[in-house]
Design a protein around this motif. Structure first.
Motif, PDB file in Angstrom:
ATOM      1  N   SER A  17       0.828  -1.205   0.000  1.00 29.29           N
ATOM      2  CA  SER A  17       0.000   0.000   0.000  1.00 29.29           C
ATOM      3  C   SER A  17       0.860   1.252   0.000  1.00 29.29           C
ATOM      4  CB  SER A  17      -0.929  -0.001   1.217  1.00 29.29           C
ATOM      5  OG  SER A  17      -1.636   1.214   1.308  1.00 29.29           O
ATOM      6  N   GLN A  18       1.916   1.235   0.810  1.00 26.99           N
ATOM      7  CA  GLN A  18       2.793   2.402   0.864  1.00 26.99           C
ATOM      8  C   GLN A  18       3.531   2.601  -0.457  1.00 26.99           C
ATOM      9  OE1 GLN A  18       3.110   4.812   3.064  1.00 26.99           O
ATOM     10  NE2 GLN A  18       1.436   3.889   4.216  1.00 26.99           N
ATOM     11  N   LEU A  19       3.947   1.509  -1.088  1.00 25.99           N
ATOM     12  CA  LEU A  19       4.620   1.631  -2.382  1.00 25.99           C
ATOM     13  C   LEU A  19       3.688   2.183  -3.451  1.00 25.99           C
ATOM     14  CD1 LEU A  19       6.814  -1.598  -2.642  1.00 25.99           C
ATOM     15  CD2 LEU A  19       7.601   0.769  -2.524  1.00 25.99           C
ATOM     16  N   SER A  20       2.459   1.708  -3.456  1.00 24.38           N
ATOM     17  CA  SER A  20       1.516   2.142  -4.482  1.00 24.38           C
ATOM     18  C   SER A  20       1.109   3.596  -4.297  1.00 24.38           C
ATOM     19  CB  SER A  20       0.287   1.234  -4.468  1.00 24.38           C
ATOM     20  OG  SER A  20      -0.426   1.377  -3.257  1.00 24.38           O
ATOM     21  N   ARG A  21       1.103   4.103  -3.049  1.00 23.82           N
ATOM     22  CA  ARG A  21       0.693   5.473  -2.774  1.00 23.82           C
ATOM     23  C   ARG A  21       1.807   6.479  -3.020  1.00 23.82           C
ATOM     24  NH1 ARG A  21      -1.396   5.405   3.173  1.00 23.82           N
ATOM     25  NH2 ARG A  21      -1.334   7.651   2.794  1.00 23.82           N
ATOM     26  N   ALA A  22       3.071   6.008  -3.001  1.00 26.95           N
ATOM     27  CA  ALA A  22       4.194   6.942  -3.141  1.00 26.95           C
ATOM     28  C   ALA A  22       4.327   7.397  -4.595  1.00 26.95           C
ATOM     29  CB  ALA A  22       5.482   6.263  -2.687  1.00 26.95           C
ATOM     30  N   GLN A  23       4.300   8.710  -4.824  1.00 25.98           N
ATOM     31  CA  GLN A  23       4.477   9.265  -6.158  1.00 25.98           C
ATOM     32  C   GLN A  23       5.942   9.590  -6.420  1.00 25.98           C
ATOM     33  OE1 GLN A  23       1.964   9.348  -8.342  1.00 25.98           O
ATOM     34  NE2 GLN A  23       0.845   8.296  -6.707  1.00 25.98           N
ATOM     35  N   SER A  24       6.613  10.197  -5.475  1.00 29.18           N
ATOM     36  CA  SER A  24       8.047  10.441  -5.586  1.00 29.18           C
ATOM     37  C   SER A  24       8.611  10.606  -4.193  1.00 29.18           C
ATOM     38  CB  SER A  24       8.327  11.696  -6.420  1.00 29.18           C
ATOM     39  OG  SER A  24       7.846  12.842  -5.766  1.00 29.18           O
ATOM     40  N   PHE A  25       9.839  10.183  -4.023  1.00 29.43           N
ATOM     41  CA  PHE A  25      10.461  10.310  -2.709  1.00 29.43           C
ATOM     42  C   PHE A  25      11.960  10.183  -2.865  1.00 29.43           C
ATOM     43  CE2 PHE A  25      11.158   5.820  -2.725  1.00 29.43           C
ATOM     44  CZ  PHE A  25      10.050   5.294  -3.341  1.00 29.43           C
ATOM     45  N   ARG A  26      12.680  10.537  -1.822  1.00 28.45           N
ATOM     46  CA  ARG A  26      14.121  10.425  -1.829  1.00 28.45           C
ATOM     47  C   ARG A  26      14.526   9.091  -1.218  1.00 28.45           C
ATOM     48  NH1 ARG A  26      17.124  15.454   0.508  1.00 28.45           N
ATOM     49  NH2 ARG A  26      16.155  14.745   2.445  1.00 28.45           N
ATOM     50  N   GLY A  27      15.292   8.315  -1.981  1.00 26.38           N
ATOM     51  CA  GLY A  27      15.748   7.042  -1.465  1.00 26.38           C
ATOM     52  C   GLY A  27      16.942   7.230  -0.551  1.00 26.38           C
ATOM     53  N   ALA A  28      17.184   6.273   0.322  1.00 29.10           N
ATOM     54  CA  ALA A  28      18.308   6.389   1.247  1.00 29.10           C
ATOM     55  C   ALA A  28      18.820   5.008   1.616  1.00 29.10           C
ATOM     56  CB  ALA A  28      17.884   7.144   2.501  1.00 29.10           C
ATOM     57  N   TRP A  29      20.136   4.878   1.646  1.00 24.39           N
ATOM     58  CA  TRP A  29      20.773   3.676   2.145  1.00 24.39           C
ATOM     59  C   TRP A  29      21.121   3.866   3.615  1.00 24.39           C
ATOM     60  CZ3 TRP A  29      20.963  -0.850  -0.307  1.00 24.39           C
ATOM     61  CH2 TRP A  29      20.793  -0.860  -1.696  1.00 24.39           C
ATOM     62  N   GLU A  30      21.066   2.784   4.368  1.00 23.15           N
ATOM     63  CA  GLU A  30      21.330   2.829   5.799  1.00 23.15           C
ATOM     64  C   GLU A  30      22.198   1.629   6.177  1.00 23.15           C
ATOM     65  OE1 GLU A  30      18.660   2.742   9.965  1.00 23.15           O
ATOM     66  OE2 GLU A  30      17.704   2.875   7.988  1.00 23.15           O
ATOM     67  N   ILE A  31      23.154   1.833   7.066  1.00 25.20           N
ATOM     68  CA  ILE A  31      23.956   0.747   7.595  1.00 25.20           C
ATOM     69  C   ILE A  31      23.847   0.764   9.116  1.00 25.20           C
ATOM     70  CG2 ILE A  31      25.568   0.683   5.667  1.00 25.20           C
ATOM     71  CD1 ILE A  31      27.558   2.218   7.401  1.00 25.20           C
ATOM     72  N   VAL A  61      22.601  -3.845   6.018  1.00 28.89           N
ATOM     73  CA  VAL A  61      22.518  -2.784   5.008  1.00 28.89           C
ATOM     74  C   VAL A  61      21.058  -2.691   4.612  1.00 28.89           C
ATOM     75  CG1 VAL A  61      23.199  -2.022   2.713  1.00 28.89           C
ATOM     76  CG2 VAL A  61      24.850  -3.216   4.167  1.00 28.89           C
ATOM     77  N   LYS A  62      20.530  -1.473   4.547  1.00 28.89           N
ATOM     78  CA  LYS A  62      19.097  -1.303   4.329  1.00 28.89           C
ATOM     79  C   LYS A  62      18.823  -0.251   3.265  1.00 28.89           C
ATOM     80  CE  LYS A  62      14.905   0.049   6.900  1.00 28.89           C
ATOM     81  NZ  LYS A  62      14.399   0.506   8.217  1.00 28.89           N
ATOM     82  N   ARG A  63      17.823  -0.511   2.444  1.00 28.67           N
ATOM     83  CA  ARG A  63      17.324   0.472   1.483  1.00 28.67           C
ATOM     84  C   ARG A  63      15.996   1.008   2.008  1.00 28.67           C
ATOM     85  NH1 ARG A  63      18.939   4.182  -2.109  1.00 28.67           N
ATOM     86  NH2 ARG A  63      17.483   4.449  -3.849  1.00 28.67           N
ATOM     87  N   ASN A  64      15.974   2.290   2.360  1.00 30.63           N
ATOM     88  CA  ASN A  64      14.734   2.944   2.779  1.00 30.63           C
ATOM     89  C   ASN A  64      14.055   3.529   1.544  1.00 30.63           C
ATOM     90  OD1 ASN A  64      14.812   2.792   5.779  1.00 30.63           O
ATOM     91  ND2 ASN A  64      16.745   3.863   5.484  1.00 30.63           N
ATOM     92  N   PHE A  65      12.900   3.006   1.184  1.00 26.11           N
ATOM     93  CA  PHE A  65      12.184   3.489   0.015  1.00 26.11           C
ATOM     94  C   PHE A  65      11.459   4.799   0.305  1.00 26.11           C
ATOM     95  CE2 PHE A  65      12.179  -1.207  -0.509  1.00 26.11           C
ATOM     96  CZ  PHE A  65      13.068  -1.232  -1.572  1.00 26.11           C
ATOM     97  N   ASN A  66      10.965   4.949   1.519  1.00 29.06           N
ATOM     98  CA  ASN A  66      10.365   6.198   1.978  1.00 29.06           C
ATOM     99  C   ASN A  66      10.399   6.184   3.504  1.00 29.06           C
ATOM    100  OD1 ASN A  66       8.180   4.538   2.769  1.00 29.06           O
ATOM    101  ND2 ASN A  66       7.072   4.945   0.858  1.00 29.06           N
ATOM    102  N   SER A  67       9.680   7.073   4.148  1.00 38.26           N
ATOM    103  CA  SER A  67       9.749   7.163   5.604  1.00 38.26           C
ATOM    104  C   SER A  67       8.989   6.042   6.305  1.00 38.26           C
ATOM    105  CB  SER A  67       9.214   8.523   6.079  1.00 38.26           C
ATOM    106  OG  SER A  67       7.892   8.732   5.620  1.00 38.26           O
ATOM    107  N   TYR A  68       8.282   5.202   5.548  1.00 38.39           N
ATOM    108  CA  TYR A  68       7.530   4.095   6.130  1.00 38.39           C
ATOM    109  C   TYR A  68       8.131   2.729   5.835  1.00 38.39           C
ATOM    110  CZ  TYR A  68       3.671   7.349   7.008  1.00 38.39           C
ATOM    111  OH  TYR A  68       2.903   8.388   7.450  1.00 38.39           O
ATOM    112  N   LEU A  69       8.754   2.563   4.693  1.00 35.99           N
ATOM    113  CA  LEU A  69       9.044   1.229   4.180  1.00 35.99           C
ATOM    114  C   LEU A  69      10.517   1.078   3.812  1.00 35.99           C
ATOM    115  CD1 LEU A  69       7.668  -1.468   3.342  1.00 35.99           C
ATOM    116  CD2 LEU A  69       7.425  -0.488   1.056  1.00 35.99           C
TER     117      LEU A  69
END
Length: 266
Positions: A17-31, A61-69
């Motif tokens: 649901s969060q992926l389908s609702r996101a129109q644009s966002f800044r991606g971020a890598w996290e360690i 190592v993590k890929r944050n797609f947005n602030s939720y997911l």
């Protein structure tokens, strides 16, 4: 302890649901790194799902797609053990089984934050979260006797001709709490269970064999039936009737997020 399927299903639905609702966002890598305690629920600990018997440490190592997911790739090392001699149950003390094993786990896990977390332009500096995924576990149950260490998975203590596999699939699931305390730095704590697709983390699953395994000398130790009065008759169940063991990691950790300005659209 089996995975709670309704919670896993809800987590997956919320994630898509969060992926389908996101129109644009800044991606971020996290360690990040973490450490804490490890425990297990199985034939030698049937009733206490929060009993800690060893330690764990991990990196991810993590890929944050947005602030939720987000999607993270973990490596965790842990140690668990159990000993019937320490049980409050008289029947378990009579059975007298024990084991100790190291755990090496690799996994891919989906994280779902409940709040609009501060990393990636979110508005909240803290959030509870749920996670679930898939992984694999390598384990090597052992026992020490007369100064020697014996690998139980090699010995076939339940009559297995060639022992059993010491690598299995695992399903991680659990929850935690994270806090963005300074710039791109976060701290977190989480409790996670893993349903292992094996019943041999503790070397106990089936029945007492007709031909028990002995080690040591004078008179030696019966690894198949170390009971105080040799009560394990051939064909009698050694442990419980659950077909999968579960282990747990309870951890605290710290992470750093590399925020990217590149936009993505869905």
């Amino acid at each position: 302890m089996a995975i709670n399927k309704p919670i896993l299903f809800i987590l997956i639905i919320l994630s898509f649901s969060q992926l389908s609702r996101a129109q644009s966002f800044r991606g971020a890598w996290e360690i990040g790194v973490s450490a804490g305690g490890a425990g297990y629920v199985g034939d030698l600990n049937q009733y206490n799902p929060v009993q800690v018997s060893g330690v764990n440490a991990g990196i991810f190592v993590k890929r944050n797609f947005n602030s939720y997911l987000g999607l993270r790739f973990n490596y965790n090392y842990g140690q668990i053990k159990a000993n019937d001699a320490n049980s409050s149950n008289e029947q378990f003390r009579e059975r007298n089984l024990s084991f100790k094993t190291a755990l090496n786990e690799g996994s891919a896990i989906i994280d779902f934050n409940f709040f609009d977390y501060a990393i990636n332009d979110g508005t909240r500096r803290f959030t509870p979260y749920l996670f679930a995924g898939i992984g694999f576990i390598n384990f090597k149950p052992k026992i020490k006797y007369q100064g020697e260490t014996y690998r139980l998975d090699y010995l076939g203590t339940e009559g297995q001709e060639n022992g059993y596999k010491n690598t299995a699939l695992a399903i991680p699931f659990g929850g935690g709490f994270r806090y963005n305390y300074k710039d791109n730095w976060s701290i977190f704590t989480e409790l996670g269970y893993r349903t292992a697709f094996t019943d041999y983390l503790d070397d106990v699953s089936g029945v007492y064999p007709a031909n028990p395994v002995y080690v040591g000398n004078n008179p030696g130790l019966n690894l198949s039936d170390p009971s105080l009065h040799q009560t394990g008759a051939a064909g009698v169940q050694r442990g419980d009737f659950r077909k999968r063991d579960t282990y747990l990691f309870v951890s605290v950790g710290i992470s750093f997020t590399f925020v990217s300005s590149k936009c993505y659209s869905f």
